[in-house]
Each structure stands twice: as C-alpha cells, then as structure tokens.
Design a protein around this motif. Structure first.
Motif, mmCIF file in Angstrom:
data_model
loop_
_atom_site.group_PDB
_atom_site.id
_atom_site.type_symbol
_atom_site.label_atom_id
_atom_site.label_comp_id
_atom_site.label_asym_id
_atom_site.label_seq_id
_atom_site.Cartn_x
_atom_site.Cartn_y
_atom_site.Cartn_z
ATOM 1 N N GLN A 112 38.293 -8.650 2.110
ATOM 2 C CA GLN A 112 37.964 -8.995 0.730
ATOM 3 C C GLN A 112 36.517 -8.650 0.405
ATOM 4 O OE1 GLN A 112 39.200 -13.135 0.840
ATOM 5 N NE2 GLN A 112 41.124 -12.672 -0.227
ATOM 6 N N LYS A 165 48.209 3.070 5.329
ATOM 7 C CA LYS A 165 48.805 3.110 3.994
ATOM 8 C C LYS A 165 48.013 3.974 3.017
ATOM 9 C CE LYS A 165 51.143 -1.384 4.307
ATOM 10 N NZ LYS A 165 51.275 -2.751 3.699
ATOM 11 N N VAL A 197 44.593 -4.928 -3.956
ATOM 12 C CA VAL A 197 45.420 -4.275 -2.940
ATOM 13 C C VAL A 197 44.611 -3.791 -1.744
ATOM 14 C CG1 VAL A 197 47.050 -3.544 -4.723
ATOM 15 C CG2 VAL A 197 45.299 -1.947 -3.943
ATOM 16 N N ALA A 220 44.559 -3.941 6.574
ATOM 17 C CA ALA A 220 45.531 -4.998 6.858
ATOM 18 C C ALA A 220 45.309 -5.667 8.208
ATOM 19 C CB ALA A 220 46.952 -4.434 6.796
ATOM 20 N N ASP A 221 44.660 -4.974 9.154
ATOM 21 C CA ASP A 221 44.446 -5.566 10.476
ATOM 22 C C ASP A 221 43.016 -6.069 10.679
ATOM 23 O OD1 ASP A 221 43.415 -3.024 10.458
ATOM 24 O OD2 ASP A 221 44.390 -2.353 12.297
ATOM 25 N N THR A 268 49.994 3.875 -0.574
ATOM 26 C CA THR A 268 49.109 3.504 -1.682
ATOM 27 C C THR A 268 49.304 4.392 -2.895
ATOM 28 O OG1 THR A 268 47.455 2.639 -0.142
ATOM 29 C CG2 THR A 268 46.690 3.189 -2.348
ATOM 30 N N PRO A 284 42.801 -5.273 0.661
ATOM 31 C CA PRO A 284 43.016 -5.872 1.992
ATOM 32 C C PRO A 284 44.290 -5.404 2.681
ATOM 33 C CG PRO A 284 42.192 -7.523 0.480
ATOM 34 C CD PRO A 284 42.510 -6.302 -0.351
ATOM 35 N N LYS A 285 45.401 -5.353 1.962
ATOM 36 C CA LYS A 285 46.662 -4.993 2.625
ATOM 37 C C LYS A 285 46.841 -3.489 2.769
ATOM 38 C CE LYS A 285 49.604 -5.210 -1.564
ATOM 39 N NZ LYS A 285 50.068 -3.811 -1.553
ATOM 40 N N ASP A 286 46.198 -2.700 1.911
ATOM 41 C CA ASP A 286 46.369 -1.252 1.984
ATOM 42 C C ASP A 286 45.329 -0.574 2.880
ATOM 43 O OD1 ASP A 286 48.393 -1.674 0.187
ATOM 44 O OD2 ASP A 286 47.798 -0.061 -1.170
ATOM 45 N N LEU A 293 40.965 -11.379 6.802
ATOM 46 C CA LEU A 293 41.092 -11.321 5.344
ATOM 47 C C LEU A 293 39.739 -11.430 4.650
ATOM 48 C CD1 LEU A 293 42.845 -11.165 2.823
ATOM 49 C CD2 LEU A 293 43.173 -13.647 2.972
ATOM 50 N N SER A 297 45.676 0.018 10.878
ATOM 51 C CA SER A 297 45.539 0.309 9.454
ATOM 52 C C SER A 297 44.559 1.461 9.256
ATOM 53 C CB SER A 297 45.017 -0.926 8.713
ATOM 54 O OG SER A 297 43.618 -1.090 8.955
#
Length: 264
Positions: free
Chosen positions: A178, A215, A163, A170-171, A142, A165-167, A174, A240
């Motif tokens: 969010q 991340k 960013v 991620a697991d 990140t 959700p994915k950073d 969604l 994550s």
C-alpha cells in the motif's frame, strides 16, 4: 668512462618502458574473472529503493552495486540515466533490469563495459519492437482490467492504488504494498510504445527470472523473451511482479551467477 653509466640508464629506461607498455597492454585486455560491478535498473511506477534487499545481499557478498534512478520521462532519458551510471563503473559490469527496466538495459547494455544482462520479470524487445505492442500479443492479467492503469491529462501513467497490492506486489506485506502504491513514480505513456534502436541481448550473454505469478507482465511473455534471447532462465514459483523484493535471495543468486560466468 661515461659510456657504462649511460648504457645502464638506457637499459633501465628500456626496461621501464617495456614494463609500462606491458602493463598498458594487460589493462587493455578484457578481464576473464568474476565481475564485481553490478548496475541495477528499476521499472515503471517505482524507483530504485525496491532493490534494497538485493543490494544488501550483493554488497555483503563483496560486489560493488550501483542503482540507476530513471526519470521515467522517455525511453531516451531513461537509457541516458543508465549510461551515466555505467560510465562511472571502473571495469566490466553486469546490467540488471526489472520490468520496463528490461527495455532500458536492452539499449544501454550495448556499452562495452557491460558483459552480461539480467532480466528480472522484465521486457526484452528487439530492435524496432516496443514492449507495449508485444504485451498486447500476450496480455497480462492487469492489462485486461478496466481502470487498472490510469493516465493523467499530460500523458503520464500510474497503477490504480486500489489494484496495486494484488497486481504488482501480492507477495509483499500489505502495508508495504500500500505504501508503494501511493509512492509511485508516474511514468510517461510513450516509454511503452517507443521502438528500441539496439538490443544488447543479441550479442551478450543474458539471464532471465520468470515471476510465475506475475500479473503485470504475462509470465508466458517473460518465458518467450528469455527463450528468444537464449537466456539462462530461472522460474520462481508463486512470485509476483515484485519478485526482486519478495524473493531477493533467489534474484541475487541469478545476478551472482551472471557475474561469475558472463566472461567465461
């Protein structure tokens, strides 16, 4: 004729006194059995609600669990918030921190009620160190992204919702990630650059959870922290930064291990 009753009274009072003194001495001794009090500390940008999956497991297993809600306005304020909750515990406790919460428990953990520390994808600086400087030496995914961490005009930070959700998560589903991205607790930038004044892990046993796909904090930095602290370390593959939400059974198992063995 009155000597016998008086003597009996003196003996009874003496027995009562020594029994009370013995009980007080026993209470003053540190317990050596399993610890039943758990205090959970969240990290930056989130609040304590993310601990609910772990909380549910621990309470079902008979633990008394308390959550600290830090204001995220300064390291001093956040440590003070943790200390208030620690003061409410009725005996020895395990102190658990996620992410920036690791810095908080490192300072607050010097409290005599704390007998063990658990770091969950967390920072664990030493005295005079701050997590921001340590993070720059072992940068995260990140931290290398321009615009990932935003800052307000008055010095508060947050993770760009695009960013998050994915950073950060991620697991997680969604929709949940969010939602959390839009419910962030903005965090004073200075918390990341404030040097620590105490480091409980230097004198107390610790456990560490490495989120292998983290991340937000480089997993190699997490490993380095725990190796330096001689922590009992668990690596959770594919996890994550939200490991406490996505892998609550494994995280709870580490906390329970600490509760069972911290005083041995």
């Amino acid at each position: 004729m009155n000597l016998l009753p008086r003597a009996a009274s003196v003996i009874a009072l003496s027995v009562s006194f020594f029994a009370s003194a013995g009980a007080m001495a026993q209470d003053a001794q540190p317990a050596h059995g399993p610890v039943k009090n758990i205090v959970l500390v969240h990290g930056a940008w989130v609040d304590g609600s993310g601990w609910k999956p772990v909380y549910d497991i621990l309470t079902k297993d008979g633990y008394h669990v308390s959550l600290v809600q830090e204001p995220l306005t300064s390291l001093e304020d956040d440590v003070a918030a943790a200390r208030r909750v620690i003061d409410l515990q009725d005996g020895p406790a395990i102190l658990v921190g996620h992410s920036y919460g690791g810095s908080v428990i490192t300072e607050a953990g010097v409290d005599p009620k704390i007998v063990g520390l658990v770091y969950v994808a967390a920072h664990a600086p030493n005295v005079g160190e701050d997590e921001g400087s340590l993070g720059k030496k072992t940068p995260s995914y990140t931290s290398k992204q321009a615009g990932a961490v935003e800052k307000t005009a008055d010095g508060y930070t947050y993770l760009n919702p695009a960013v998050f959700p994915k950073d950060f998560a991620a697991d997680l589903p969604l929709s949940q990630a969010q939602f959390e991205s839009h419910g962030q607790i903005l965090t004073a930038a200075k918390v990341f650059s404030t040097p620590l004044t105490a480091a409980a892990w230097t004198t107390k046993p610790s456990w560490g959870v490495v989120a292998a796909s983290d991340k937000i904090i480089n997993p190699d930095l997490e490993r380095w922290y725990y190796e330096r602290a001689h922590s009992h370390t668990t690596v959770i593959r594919g996890a994550s930064h939200s490991v406490y939400e996505s892998h609550p059974q494994q995280v709870a198992a580490v906390i329970e291990d600490a509760a069972k063995h911290a005083q041995q």
